[in-house]
Design an enzyme around this catalytic site. Structure first.
Site, short mmCIF file in Angstrom:
data_model
loop_
_atom_site.label_atom_id
_atom_site.label_comp_id
_atom_site.label_asym_id
_atom_site.label_seq_id
_atom_site.Cartn_x
_atom_site.Cartn_y
_atom_site.Cartn_z
N ASP A 10 0.85 -1.20 0.00
CA ASP A 10 0.00 0.00 0.00
C ASP A 10 0.88 1.25 0.00
O ASP A 10 0.87 2.02 0.95
CB ASP A 10 -0.96 -0.02 1.21
N ASP A 15 6.76 1.06 1.99
CA ASP A 15 6.39 0.06 0.97
C ASP A 15 7.21 0.30 -0.30
O ASP A 15 7.69 -0.65 -0.93
CB ASP A 15 4.92 0.19 0.59
N ASN A 39 -2.39 2.75 3.60
CA ASN A 39 -1.77 4.05 3.86
C ASN A 39 -2.54 5.19 3.19
O ASN A 39 -2.58 6.30 3.71
CB ASN A 39 -0.33 4.05 3.36
N THR A 124 2.80 -6.00 2.70
CA THR A 124 3.32 -4.91 3.55
C THR A 124 2.24 -3.87 3.84
O THR A 124 2.55 -2.74 4.20
CB THR A 124 4.55 -4.25 2.91
N PHE A 165 -0.71 -0.63 12.77
CA PHE A 165 -1.62 -0.10 11.74
C PHE A 165 -2.14 -1.18 10.79
O PHE A 165 -3.37 -1.29 10.59
CB PHE A 165 -0.90 1.00 10.94
N ASN A 166 -1.27 -1.97 10.17
CA ASN A 166 -1.73 -2.90 9.12
C ASN A 166 -2.75 -3.91 9.65
O ASN A 166 -3.70 -4.26 8.96
CB ASN A 166 -0.54 -3.67 8.52
N HIS A 240 9.81 0.04 8.37
CA HIS A 240 9.03 -1.18 8.63
C HIS A 240 9.10 -2.18 7.46
O HIS A 240 9.57 -3.30 7.60
CB HIS A 240 7.56 -0.82 8.85
N ASP A 241 8.52 -1.77 6.33
CA ASP A 241 8.26 -2.73 5.26
C ASP A 241 9.52 -3.35 4.63
O ASP A 241 9.51 -4.54 4.27
CB ASP A 241 7.38 -2.09 4.19
C1 BDR Z 1 2.95 -0.08 8.68
O1 BDR Z 1 1.95 0.91 8.50
C2 BDR Z 1 2.18 1.65 7.35
O2 BDR Z 1 1.98 3.02 7.55
C3 BDR Z 1 3.58 1.34 6.89
O3 BDR Z 1 3.66 1.36 5.48
C4 BDR Z 1 3.83 -0.03 7.45
O4 BDR Z 1 3.44 -1.04 6.55
C5 BDR Z 1 3.67 0.18 9.97
O5 BDR Z 1 2.79 0.09 11.05
CA CA Z 2 2.86 -0.55 4.28
#
Ligand code: BDR
Ligand code: CA
Length: 311
Positions: A10, A15, A39, A124, A165-166, A240-241
């Site tokens: 996303d 990402d 996102n 991701t 978040f994801n 993160h990703d």
């Molecule tokens: C995740 O949330 C998104 O904002 C980032 O792309 C990542 O995948 C981190 O919590």
């Molecule tokens: Ca992401």
């Protein structure tokens, strides 16, 4: 032989960097890129994937749009992290090619069917598309080698006190994925908060004389802004990703434990929590390799080295 994989993302700054890292790595063969709503809205994440692939000159890459919203909830977006476009910061080219006429679900199914060997799925973003794939095509589960996902946390969340978040965006989808019985590597906040890129790392990236590295430096400049808030206690910004791709390329940089992970789908305060049974208190079989830390310097070296390979 290169490891076949599908990136379901996303984009999103991190990402985009995960996608760039994957496409800079001859050890990996990216069969397709599919996009999830997360996102930003689904039209924007699709457009962003096409824009990054256009920058990379990868007009040959099959790209398909995924589900427009989570399985059972309204979409929540992270524009406060990624901006109005979802990739604020650099000036990116307009897409020079079109997505496939088929959906992400159909494209993933086609790739799995046609691949002579099992394919690794790398989500991701929210897990909506992966859950739909598993539900629609149980016969293709045997063609999935592993799911290497960014999501969740054994410790605190980053969207609510309990949830990352994801997973929070589509907990029902995450629940289906973690119950799937497929091998899962969970790159949650425990590891990704250690995968911080510092200002001096960004300057190293900026010094690499190619347009892709220049774009990554500008993505990182923007990504830094949200993470400078002292409440996080970060010295840099958590990448993160890209941890998913880095784990595939260099698993020895990481450490983790095999655990039972369950998804909270109805908690009042804990919706979207990944409940990680670190101490085998449930006695239930492990369903994920939960990554807990990494060699940050080695991770940044890997990224810098791969960015140098672009012309
Ligand atoms: C995740 O949330 C998104 O904002 C980032 O792309 C990542 O995948 C981190 O919590
Ligand atoms: Ca992401």
């Amino acid at each position: 032989m290169a490891l076949p994989l599908i990136l379901d993302c996303d984009p999103g700054h991190d990402d985009a960097i995960a996608l760039i890292l994957a496409l800079a790595s001859p050890e990996l063969k990216v069969l397709a890129v599919t996009t999830s709503a997360g996102n930003q809205t689904p039209d924007k994440t699709l457009n962003n994937a096409l824009r990054i692939l256009t920058l990379l000159g990868r007009h040959d890459m099959p790209v398909a749009a995924g589900a427009p919203r989570p399985l059972a909830r309204e979409l929540i977006i992270a524009d406060k992290v990624h901006g109005e476009s979802g990739l604020d910061g650099p000036r990116l080219p307009d897409p020079a090619f079109a997505p496939q006429a088929m959906t992400a679900l159909e494209l993933m199914a086609q790739c799995l069917r046609e691949s002579p060997e099992p394919v690794t799925l790398v989500p991701t973003g929210p897990l909506t598309n992966i859950a739909l794939l598993l539900a629609a095509h149980p016969e293709l589960k045997q063609k999935i080698a592993r799911i290497v996902l960014m999501g969740g946390a054994a410790g605190p969340g980053n969207w609510t006190p309990a949830a990352e978040f994801n997973i929070y965006v589509d907990p029902e989808a995450a629940d289906m994925v973690f119950k799937s019985g497929l091998p899962i590597t969970m790159c949650g906040l425990d590891v990704t908060h250690e995968a911080q890129v510092m200002e001096e790392d960004i300057e190293r990236v900026r010094a690499i004389p190619n347009p892709v590295a220049q774009c990554v430096a500008q993505l990182l400049d923007f990504f830094m802004i949200y993470h400078r808030d002292p409440k996080w206690g970060f010295a840099g910004a958590p990448l993160h990703d890209p941890c998913t791709i880095a784990w595939l390329l260099a698993p020895s940089l990481f450490h983790g434990v095999e655990c039972r992970v369950d998804i909270e789908t109805c908690g009042i305060h804990t919706l979207g929590m990944t409940v990680v049974d670190r101490y085998d208190l449930t006695g239930r079989p492990a369903n994920a390799l939960v990554l807990l830390g990494l060699d940050r310097v080695g991770f940044i070296e890997l990224l810098v080295q791969r960015l140098q390979t672009f012309g």
